[in-house]
Design a protein around this motif. Structure first.
Motif, short mmCIF file in Angstrom:
data_model
loop_
_atom_site.label_atom_id
_atom_site.label_comp_id
_atom_site.label_asym_id
_atom_site.label_seq_id
_atom_site.Cartn_x
_atom_site.Cartn_y
_atom_site.Cartn_z
N LEU A 32 0.86 -1.18 0.00
CA LEU A 32 0.00 0.00 0.00
C LEU A 32 0.89 1.23 0.00
N GLU A 33 0.80 2.03 -1.07
CA GLU A 33 1.51 3.30 -1.15
C GLU A 33 0.52 4.38 -0.73
N TRP A 34 0.83 5.07 0.37
CA TRP A 34 -0.12 5.98 1.00
C TRP A 34 0.48 7.37 1.13
N HIS A 35 -0.16 8.33 0.47
CA HIS A 35 0.20 9.74 0.60
C HIS A 35 -0.81 10.37 1.56
N SER A 36 -0.34 10.80 2.71
CA SER A 36 -1.23 11.41 3.70
C SER A 36 -0.78 12.83 3.98
N LYS A 42 4.89 3.54 2.70
CA LYS A 42 4.80 2.36 1.85
C LYS A 42 4.73 1.17 2.79
N PHE A 99 -10.56 9.63 2.34
CA PHE A 99 -9.64 8.78 1.60
C PHE A 99 -10.07 8.60 0.16
N VAL A 101 -8.65 5.75 -2.73
CA VAL A 101 -7.71 4.64 -2.92
C VAL A 101 -8.08 3.86 -4.18
N TRP A 103 -7.37 0.14 -5.65
CA TRP A 103 -6.89 -1.20 -5.31
C TRP A 103 -6.79 -2.07 -6.56
N TYR A 114 -3.05 2.26 -3.87
CA TYR A 114 -2.52 3.61 -4.06
C TYR A 114 -3.51 4.55 -3.42
N GLN A 115 -3.13 5.10 -2.26
CA GLN A 115 -4.08 5.80 -1.40
C GLN A 115 -3.62 7.22 -1.09
N SER A 117 -4.97 10.50 1.57
CA SER A 117 -5.90 10.85 2.64
C SER A 117 -5.65 12.28 3.10
#
Length: 119
Positions: A32-36, A42, A99, A101, A103, A114-115, A117
């Motif tokens: 899961l690649e997460w930009h918050s 990652k 969010f 995302v 999937w 690829y998320q 939030s």
């Protein structure tokens, strides 16, 4: 079960607080690649399970309100708001974040996420 159904079931109430249930949805090689708002993460399989475990310690209820969901083949895009109830105040629902995302599924499991939030 369609890819869309799998993703919808993953975001059902309280699933994100149940590590065994989260584990059942994840492919062993999930990433899961997460930009918050706090930066980029990652997360691999074990780190996602660890996050679910931490959430279960902090919150007694979890609800994702999906506003948009689309499916194309084995890819699902979902937009949702995540609400929680804390142990200190279980009667008050609190917005955790919004969010978006995408999937990708493999073997009917969440494989690549690829998320983004924002609070």
């Amino acid at each position: 079960m369609s890819a869309k159904d799998i993703v919808q079931n993953f975001y059902k109430s309280d699933v994100l607080l149940e590590t065994d249930t989260v584990n059942a949805f994840l492919h062993p090689e999930v990433v899961l690649e997460w930009h918050s708002t706090k930066g980029f993460l990652k997360l691999n399989h074990d780190e996602i399970i660890g996050l679910a475990n931490e959430l279960s310690k902090a919150y007694v209820r979890s609800k994702s309100r999906i506003s948009h969901i689309t499916e194309e083949g084995n890819t699902v895009a979902v937009r949702y708001s995540h609400y929680v109830k804390t142990m200190e105040n279980p009667r008050e629902e609190m917005l955790l974040a919004h969010f978006m995302v995408i999937w990708e599924l493999k073997d009917n499991k969440l494989y690549r996420g690829y998320q983004m939030s924002q609070l």
